[in-house]
Design a protein around this motif. Structure first.
Motif, short mmCIF file in Angstrom:
data_model
loop_
_atom_site.label_atom_id
_atom_site.label_comp_id
_atom_site.label_asym_id
_atom_site.label_seq_id
_atom_site.Cartn_x
_atom_site.Cartn_y
_atom_site.Cartn_z
N LEU A 265 -8.34 -11.69 -2.75
CA LEU A 265 -6.94 -11.92 -2.40
C LEU A 265 -6.54 -10.88 -1.36
CD1 LEU A 265 -4.06 -13.14 -2.92
CD2 LEU A 265 -3.81 -11.37 -4.68
N HIS A 266 -5.96 -11.33 -0.25
CA HIS A 266 -5.53 -10.41 0.79
C HIS A 266 -4.01 -10.45 0.89
CE1 HIS A 266 -5.63 -8.01 4.45
NE2 HIS A 266 -4.72 -8.84 4.93
N LEU A 267 -3.39 -9.27 0.98
CA LEU A 267 -1.95 -9.17 1.16
C LEU A 267 -1.63 -8.52 2.50
CD1 LEU A 267 -0.58 -7.95 -2.31
CD2 LEU A 267 -0.81 -10.29 -1.46
N ASP A 268 -0.72 -9.16 3.24
CA ASP A 268 -0.16 -8.57 4.45
C ASP A 268 1.20 -7.95 4.21
OD1 ASP A 268 -2.27 -9.36 6.28
OD2 ASP A 268 -1.53 -11.41 6.05
N GLU A 269 1.78 -8.27 3.04
CA GLU A 269 3.11 -7.75 2.70
C GLU A 269 3.18 -7.53 1.21
OE1 GLU A 269 7.07 -7.86 1.06
OE2 GLU A 269 5.62 -9.49 0.85
N ALA A 270 3.82 -6.43 0.79
CA ALA A 270 4.03 -6.15 -0.62
C ALA A 270 5.30 -5.32 -0.78
CB ALA A 270 2.84 -5.40 -1.21
N PHE A 271 6.17 -5.77 -1.65
CA PHE A 271 7.42 -5.07 -1.93
C PHE A 271 8.21 -4.78 -0.66
CE2 PHE A 271 4.47 -3.81 -5.37
CZ PHE A 271 5.14 -4.37 -6.45
N GLY A 272 8.16 -5.71 0.28
CA GLY A 272 8.92 -5.55 1.52
C GLY A 272 8.28 -4.67 2.57
N HIS A 273 7.04 -4.25 2.34
CA HIS A 273 6.33 -3.40 3.29
C HIS A 273 5.13 -4.15 3.86
CE1 HIS A 273 8.42 0.35 2.09
NE2 HIS A 273 8.43 -0.21 0.88
N ALA A 274 4.85 -3.93 5.14
CA ALA A 274 3.64 -4.46 5.75
C ALA A 274 2.44 -3.67 5.25
CB ALA A 274 3.73 -4.37 7.27
N VAL A 275 1.40 -4.37 4.75
CA VAL A 275 0.20 -3.73 4.23
C VAL A 275 -1.02 -4.51 4.70
CG1 VAL A 275 1.36 -2.83 2.17
CG2 VAL A 275 0.23 -5.06 2.07
N ASP A 276 -2.17 -3.91 4.51
CA ASP A 276 -3.46 -4.56 4.77
C ASP A 276 -4.33 -4.25 3.57
OD1 ASP A 276 -5.80 -5.60 5.75
OD2 ASP A 276 -6.11 -4.09 7.30
N LEU A 277 -4.23 -5.08 2.53
CA LEU A 277 -4.79 -4.73 1.23
C LEU A 277 -5.58 -5.89 0.66
CD1 LEU A 277 -4.87 -2.46 -0.91
CD2 LEU A 277 -2.82 -3.47 -1.93
N ASP A 278 -6.81 -5.60 0.27
CA ASP A 278 -7.70 -6.60 -0.33
C ASP A 278 -7.88 -6.31 -1.81
OD1 ASP A 278 -8.38 -8.20 1.95
OD2 ASP A 278 -9.61 -6.53 2.66
N PHE A 279 -7.81 -7.38 -2.61
CA PHE A 279 -8.09 -7.33 -4.04
C PHE A 279 -9.37 -8.14 -4.28
CE2 PHE A 279 -3.63 -6.71 -3.50
CZ PHE A 279 -3.23 -5.85 -4.50
N ARG A 280 -10.41 -7.48 -4.77
CA ARG A 280 -11.68 -8.17 -5.03
C ARG A 280 -11.74 -8.59 -6.49
NH1 ARG A 280 -11.67 -4.35 -0.57
NH2 ARG A 280 -13.01 -5.28 1.03
N ARG A 281 -11.65 -9.88 -6.72
CA ARG A 281 -11.86 -10.40 -8.06
C ARG A 281 -13.36 -10.44 -8.34
NH1 ARG A 281 -7.27 -14.95 -6.81
NH2 ARG A 281 -5.47 -13.66 -7.38
N LEU A 282 -13.72 -10.27 -9.60
CA LEU A 282 -15.12 -10.05 -9.96
C LEU A 282 -15.49 -10.88 -11.19
CD1 LEU A 282 -14.88 -6.17 -9.70
CD2 LEU A 282 -16.09 -7.63 -8.07
#
Length: 214
Positions: A155-172
């Motif tokens: 799962l990739h997020l470009d936005e979280a809690f109103g902030h621009a982010v570049d964050l990957d969540f690796r499900r396993l």
């Protein structure tokens, strides 16, 4: 030597959202009795074995829960912003800035280690090295607890809690993680998978492992 780019982007994302993240997830364990039970069982295993490190501790919910059960636990997080939040929420507890990829602890220094939804930001090809590092810092027969989301697709997020982010969540997949732990010198003692709760959209997995004595 420059650090891997995934550490930079993960740190920057959590620095940006630290305050909002901590507020949003405040009291999360109160709504998850199975998670509390797993942490309680882990506390029984590690309470007498020396210090326990919570790697990727975030605002410190799991760490606080373990401390209430008599565990001498301290924290580590990649994000200085998240460490500030965790220190405010857990006064008097040692919480350092650092990375699980290179733990600043001697060999065999820890009785236990918990990674509560923190290996999810590690690329799959980096997990063997991370698990080797966990193995290095644990005493023989020291215990490890992992929590992560179940799945195959990140799962990739470009936005979280109103902030621009570049964050990957690796499900396993739990079986894959168990295999990697075995390769790193751990025996998996228990694995639990539960259904999603609240806003969760996928199953959640919990593995308890023990470092082999030889």
């Amino acid at each position: 030597m420059s650090e891997p780019s995934f550490l930079d982007t993960t740190r920057e994302a959590y620095d940006a959202v630290a305050a909002e993240y901590a507020e949003h997830f405040r009291g999360e364990l109160d709504r998850k009795p199975q998670d509390r039970a797993i942490l309680g069982a882990f506390a029984e295993l590690v309470r007498a074995d020396g210090p326990v490190l919570d790697v990727g501790c975030g605002p410190g919910q799991a760490m606080a829960h373990l401390r209430r059960r008599g565990v001498a636990v301290f924290g580590l997080d990649l994000s200085p912003g998240m460490v500030d939040v965790a220190r405010w929420a857990n006064p008097g507890v040692r919480i350092d800035v650092g990375s699980m990829t290179a733990l600043d602890r001697p060999d065999g220094a820890l009785g236990g280690l918990v990674a509560w939804y923190s290996i999810i930001h590690i690329p799959p090809e980096e997990l063997p090295g991370v698990f080797a590092e966990f193995h290095r810092v644990l005493v023989p027969r020291g215990h490890l607890l992992l929590a992560f989301q179940v799945g195959d697709d990140p799962l990739h997020l470009d936005e979280a809690f109103g902030h621009a982010v570049d964050l990957d969540f690796r499900r396993l997949r739990p079986d894959r993680v168990a295999d990697l732990l075995a390769d790193a010198g751990f025996d998996v003692l228990a694995r639990t998978v539960r259904e999603p709760v609240g806003a969760e959209t996928v199953e959640q997995a919990f593995l308890v492992a023990r470092k082999r004595s030889t």
